[in-house]
Design a protein around this motif. Sequence first.
Motif, short mmCIF file in Angstrom:
data_model
loop_
_atom_site.label_atom_id
_atom_site.label_comp_id
_atom_site.label_asym_id
_atom_site.label_seq_id
_atom_site.Cartn_x
_atom_site.Cartn_y
_atom_site.Cartn_z
N THR B 140 63.56 39.55 23.53
CA THR B 140 63.41 38.39 22.65
C THR B 140 62.24 38.56 21.68
OG1 THR B 140 61.92 37.11 24.08
CG2 THR B 140 64.28 36.90 24.49
N ALA B 141 61.32 39.45 22.00
CA ALA B 141 60.22 39.72 21.06
C ALA B 141 60.71 40.68 19.98
CB ALA B 141 59.01 40.30 21.78
N ASP B 142 61.27 41.79 20.42
CA ASP B 142 61.83 42.79 19.52
C ASP B 142 62.58 43.80 20.40
OD1 ASP B 142 62.47 44.80 17.76
OD2 ASP B 142 60.46 44.98 16.90
N PRO B 143 63.87 43.95 20.19
CA PRO B 143 64.62 44.91 21.02
C PRO B 143 64.01 46.31 20.95
CG PRO B 143 66.14 43.48 19.87
CD PRO B 143 64.78 43.17 19.31
N SER B 144 63.39 46.66 19.84
CA SER B 144 62.74 47.97 19.76
C SER B 144 61.64 48.08 20.81
CB SER B 144 62.11 48.18 18.37
OG SER B 144 63.11 48.44 17.41
N LEU B 145 60.94 46.98 21.04
CA LEU B 145 59.87 46.98 22.03
C LEU B 145 60.46 47.17 23.43
CD1 LEU B 145 56.93 46.54 22.87
CD2 LEU B 145 57.33 44.08 22.80
N GLN B 146 61.56 46.46 23.69
CA GLN B 146 62.22 46.63 24.99
C GLN B 146 62.62 48.09 25.20
OE1 GLN B 146 66.23 45.38 25.42
NE2 GLN B 146 66.27 46.16 27.51
N ILE B 147 63.29 48.66 24.22
CA ILE B 147 63.85 50.00 24.41
C ILE B 147 62.75 51.06 24.38
CG2 ILE B 147 65.48 51.70 23.52
CD1 ILE B 147 66.78 49.23 24.85
N VAL B 332 69.67 54.72 37.14
CA VAL B 332 70.59 53.61 36.89
C VAL B 332 69.89 52.41 36.27
CG1 VAL B 332 70.31 52.56 39.18
CG2 VAL B 332 72.47 52.30 37.97
N GLN B 333 68.56 52.38 36.41
CA GLN B 333 67.88 51.16 35.95
C GLN B 333 68.04 50.90 34.46
OE1 GLN B 333 63.84 51.53 37.05
NE2 GLN B 333 63.42 53.24 35.69
N GLY B 334 68.29 51.96 33.68
CA GLY B 334 68.53 51.76 32.25
C GLY B 334 69.72 50.84 32.04
N ARG B 335 70.78 51.13 32.77
CA ARG B 335 71.98 50.30 32.64
C ARG B 335 71.74 48.88 33.12
NH1 ARG B 335 75.96 55.20 34.72
NH2 ARG B 335 75.49 56.49 32.89
N VAL B 336 71.00 48.77 34.22
CA VAL B 336 70.71 47.44 34.75
C VAL B 336 69.95 46.61 33.72
CG1 VAL B 336 69.53 46.16 36.57
CG2 VAL B 336 70.67 48.31 37.12
N SER B 337 68.96 47.23 33.10
CA SER B 337 68.14 46.43 32.18
C SER B 337 68.87 46.14 30.86
CB SER B 337 66.80 47.11 31.91
OG SER B 337 66.99 48.30 31.20
N LEU B 338 69.78 47.02 30.45
CA LEU B 338 70.58 46.70 29.25
C LEU B 338 71.48 45.51 29.53
CD1 LEU B 338 71.69 50.10 27.68
CD2 LEU B 338 69.63 48.77 27.27
N ASP B 339 72.01 45.46 30.75
CA ASP B 339 72.85 44.33 31.14
C ASP B 339 72.06 43.03 31.01
OD1 ASP B 339 75.32 43.26 32.40
OD2 ASP B 339 73.99 42.82 34.08
N GLY B 340 70.86 43.03 31.56
CA GLY B 340 70.05 41.81 31.50
C GLY B 340 69.59 41.46 30.10
N ASP B 465 70.24 45.52 16.23
CA ASP B 465 69.51 46.22 17.28
C ASP B 465 70.37 46.47 18.52
OD1 ASP B 465 67.09 46.51 15.92
OD2 ASP B 465 66.34 44.56 16.56
N LEU B 466 71.16 45.48 18.88
CA LEU B 466 71.92 45.61 20.13
C LEU B 466 73.20 46.43 19.99
CD1 LEU B 466 69.94 43.28 21.08
CD2 LEU B 466 71.75 42.78 22.73
N ASP B 467 73.56 46.73 18.75
CA ASP B 467 74.78 47.49 18.50
C ASP B 467 74.88 48.72 19.41
OD1 ASP B 467 76.94 48.81 17.46
OD2 ASP B 467 76.18 48.95 15.42
N VAL B 468 73.79 49.48 19.46
CA VAL B 468 73.84 50.76 20.19
C VAL B 468 73.87 50.58 21.71
CG1 VAL B 468 71.38 51.23 20.40
CG2 VAL B 468 72.96 53.12 20.01
N TYR B 469 73.59 49.38 22.18
CA TYR B 469 73.65 49.14 23.63
C TYR B 469 75.05 49.45 24.17
CZ TYR B 469 69.12 46.58 23.61
OH TYR B 469 67.80 46.21 23.49
#
Lengths: 733, 733
Positions: B140-147, B332-340, B465-469
């Motif tokens: 919610t701050a910036d998807p770039s920051l999350q990724i 696997v945590q990458g997938r878990v966190s993209l889901d959330g 930003d979320l397109d590539v998810y």
Amino acid sequence: MTHTVDTKNSDGSRRADDAVEAAAIESELDASARVAKKPGAGDSRRASTNDVVVARTDVERLGQYLLGTWADVRLAARELTARPELQRIDGLTLDEHRQRVFGQLKLLVENGQVHRAFPSSLGGEDDHGGNIAGFEELVTADPSLQIKSGVQWGLFGAAVLHLGTAYHHETFLPGIMSLDVPGAFAMTETGHGSDVAAIGTTATYDEATQEFVIHTPFRGAWKDYLGNAAVHGTAAVVFAQLITRDVDHGVHAFYVPLRDETGAFLPGIGGEDDGLKGGLNGIDNGRLHFDQVRIPRQNLLNRYGDVAEDGSYHSVIESPGRRFFTMLGTLVQGRVSLDGASVAAAKIALTIAVTYGNERRQFTAGSDTDEEVLLDYQLHQKRLMPKLATTYAASFAHEQLLTKFDEVFSGASDTDEDRQDLETLAAALKPLSTWHALDTLQEAREACGGAGFLAENRLVGLRADLDVYATFEGDNHVLLQLVAKRLLSDYSRRFAKADFGVLARYAVEQARGRTVNGTGLRSLAQTVADFGSTARSVGQLRDAAAQRQLLTDRVETMVAEVAAKLRPASKLSKKDAADLFNLHQSEIIEAARAHAELLQWEAFTEAIEGASGIAAGLDDGTRVVLTWLRDLFGLGLIEKHLAWYLMNGRLSPKRAQAVGLYTERLSARLRPHAQDLVRAFGYGPEHVRAAIATGAEKARQTEARDYYRAQRESGTAPVSEKAAAKKPAATRA
Amino acid sequence: MTHTVDTKNSDGSRRADDAVEAAAIESELDASARVAKKPGAGDSRRASTNDVVVARTDVERLGQYLLGTWADVRLAARELTARPELQRIDGLTLDEHRQRVFGQLKLLVENGQVHRAFPSSLGGEDDHGGNIAGFEELVTADPSLQIKSGVQWGLFGAAVLHLGTAYHHETFLPGIMSLDVPGAFAMTETGHGSDVAAIGTTATYDEATQEFVIHTPFRGAWKDYLGNAAVHGTAAVVFAQLITRDVDHGVHAFYVPLRDETGAFLPGIGGEDDGLKGGLNGIDNGRLHFDQVRIPRQNLLNRYGDVAEDGSYHSVIESPGRRFFTMLGTLVQGRVSLDGASVAAAKIALTIAVTYGNERRQFTAGSDTDEEVLLDYQLHQKRLMPKLATTYAASFAHEQLLTKFDEVFSGASDTDEDRQDLETLAAALKPLSTWHALDTLQEAREACGGAGFLAENRLVGLRADLDVYATFEGDNHVLLQLVAKRLLSDYSRRFAKADFGVLARYAVEQARGRTVNGTGLRSLAQTVADFGSTARSVGQLRDAAAQRQLLTDRVETMVAEVAAKLRPASKLSKKDAADLFNLHQSEIIEAARAHAELLQWEAFTEAIEGASGIAAGLDDGTRVVLTWLRDLFGLGLIEKHLAWYLMNGRLSPKRAQAVGLYTERLSARLRPHAQDLVRAFGYGPEHVRAAIATGAEKARQTEARDYYRAQRESGTAPVSEKAAAKKPAATRA
């Protein structure tokens, strides 16, 4: 409770069923290769329908066909868009991009690209269809360039041309045409987009000074989202409620100077920058507001309504409602050109994704060394081939729309009926093609994986730019609602004197004479008299008449059903009638969508069956491929709406299952032709400009293969752990 | 040929039918308000099922419920993301955005936000679930920051943690945790994304120097799309084929320094910048290649495979295949966190669109002065309410996934079976939630019209930003194929000894004991023994058991059918078997999707029925609203797949029609609760940050209304032309 059945048989016969089904479909596809040999009228080759035609695409001739009536204009425009100075550079700042596109507009002027629609007396060519065709092609250089020139010449200039009269043409058009006067088209307000009639800006006539006073009464009435408003516009066509002698005559257009030579707003005018957008950042969208801004009486663009010196109002169109729609109708070209540009963008997207899908390999399937090319995977075909079919359908449908537009605006065929038909056709096609472009760009981007997400591969940039096409120049849902209203009024007008209950079932129950949606839009006279309500064989599905029957039936039934449901509205209060309409809004819009899909299908079919011009020159092999592609489009629509066909008893469950199998096989059959079908779009590397569609991937694949081969041949390849583990065992044995 | 029927009757009775149908649905909805009173176990209120519960949402309590197990972590993270210095600024250049996000990473370190998953011995908290929950909120701050933080601590750091051993933890983790060593996760290559096993990079052990030689043999083996690779990364975990003593032991991970203190590549290392992307431009994605780069033997992350000084290879996992999947599984945590994170983005999108849809007015309907609020239009409800329902489903499903993840990684429940279940669950949910986020952001953007296209309203930026998810951390289609393979192997394992033909029909024909997909994933034991193959009444549709039956049946039938079709594969050549698989690829993936949808539905249902914790504390009014929302989700799935239910005889045409009517009515019923349902997401203005969701639109509407009212009251309002035209006539009469 577990059922025990004779499994060998039941399992075996099911698979046998599948095989029979598949074989039947393949044989039908072969049959279509025979009957697709449809020569021109009077051609005696028609007799030999048993020859099997080898499906192959004559890329050059098909490409010429796709270029359509204004082929020369399109080719000239493509030469221009091939020039780097007209192309988008990714990563520019907002200001840089805006300045670059503004500069590109000047290049267009210098190259005589943008004056085709203007009167020859002012240096134009009175060429309306060609003008739009040329504009559409600009999308491949940079959608911002397409839209910014659309704002200047297609909206601002066109409003002066079509809503103004001789004085305005002579006074304002030269500066507009030369770009000496960049201008905004100030219609939309923050508070009112689709509902133009409700805008708040007022233009009140002051008899004393013979001026109009343009005024923004509240924040919601600020003009908003206007290209050229934030920076470049020095004038605008402003839409406002015309008030004279205390009577509000509704929305009219006024020519209003905005900025002085220094770029500063003139007194009473203010504005704001809309700032960064999701795309189209080469355009300086912004807001404008007016505080009692005075303009001469003559600045009213008075073709459809005028105010005399004494403040009396006159119009050639008596009904305020009809007058309003007539004025808006002159601006239909925006929708026409978005339709065409969307098709062009979809073509670029598919050129990229199909080319990459034909080169990129992933996962071995059945071999230890060779990986499959992406497009050999069923799912990849399923993702891309129907999009290719729809793009062809939309392309042929757009050509019909553009032709209709040219007939109306050239005056060749310009009755009220023609204008209404044109507007309805544009309102039907623009939503489908703009959404299709977005879906196709997204599917292409995902089909290219991470590479698809890089700006250097174009897909993300095009998608971002085209996003707003779905809601500007008429929100897609609002446009479809307009189409539905037209269908409903055609329907009720046609049967005005008949008993309504019959009519509600007319289209459902009759077996021929299906002309319900025909008024001007499309003659649906052709039906198949002896075609039952349930398709009886797989073969029938690929028959054009069967597809037409199924698609037409759905439109007619939906319109008839909605009409029946809305019938009580005439006896209800305005509020209750509105509630009733709202209760069926989704159905109404779905009926319009079905109608628009049918229009696309008919256009595709006409393009294949055309017996004159380039169509007649298509060879049989190309016709086979196109017929498969049309079938994929038609059956794809039926598959999409399969639940409707089943619920309404139009297809049996068994036949319905055949539809999905059929489209799958069609995709597989078309797969070897995919590259030819995108090559026929005619866009070269200078238009596609995607790193992954240059053959680079193929070169990388070849290099990798060569490396592994050399390693194997030289005996230096490491053995796999698995093989190494087996080896000692083998030795032991 | 025109049919004449007794129209009054037929027309009249049709409408009566509609009315009866509608009334039946409304009454069923009322009934659900009664039975929704489902108290905790043993609660005696259960008896009074005839009380009508007033549907209302306890926003605060529901909000607490949605926060889930790691509520405190989420709230702390939201406090952080509320700080402007952590938020995205639109319009930055590529370099500025990259530097800003890199700086934000340091703020996260300072605020103790990113070390939760690391060992407490190194200053972490061994808190795996909480760690992911915190990361997700960064979107919610910036998807770039999350990724970007995901790259640093979730991929680079996690690889060292999970694939390395004590030496690596002590040597490398402190620098990674403190961000002194920013690093890349170098797995993907230009030529290989999803097929990791086929990467080309080699790590060959040199006994003489006790070093590994990292080498890129050809262009396709360049590492690509790596965050931190273009600029900031000074080290990387590089995945390469481990070769020792001429045996290739498959893909292993190596710790490789990349750059010196000046930022220059170390000898033998080169790279390229991936440049601008469709989104996430705060991350410096790039390419890397290695020319015989030597690293110490100890830099092999050797938890699952090690090379001794003498070059002998040892692994705790004998099978190379299982070893490979075990190594990948730790990530696997990458997938878990993209889901959330996708769920969080969908929540923001709906908060914006619902808030605006509740304020924005357009077109009058039944009144000359009041325009309708957008959300009062049926179509607008139809566009947004199902998305809201799906977001709730995805949110509850994510909570289950995160819990499962935490159980495995905390060691609380960490068997091979658990790991497999976790991976399958993540592979099932991540595709659905990432696509859902994109669809929701797009629908929200279009539902907000032109305003939705402005960057200031957030939707376009989030979508970009979320397109590539959808394609990273496992391409969605590839993930679904993994799920399908698991379903198929569970299916065949369960029935390994039974005759196959029976089993192919087992799930289809049996009436109870539906446990086919149960292995660890979800127990589908609960079925309704006496529920026929065709739903018999409208009421049954809103019954949870009926929804479960319909959704479960579809998964089981599809899996059984595909299994039957693939059965011959075991007797075919590898190539023919692959072809057979490919011929059914779409069905296979569709079965996996159906399974994932069922998992979401079950999670939603469990959330409502939960009898302990916060769930038990939900009041009856909230439970009614949630039950309607779950029904909208469940029936929406059935509506989406209606053709399947019809073709397979699971729903009669009549019942099938009721499904669509039902979801429409549910949307209308839920409409008054929409604002509460988005408020419960708990995102404040500091997280939403959209100009149109601040109440500004409402203020504009009020101002406009007041203006017109004052004008009417003062008698200064101009009369409309229509009214003016009528006036003289009235005077004459």
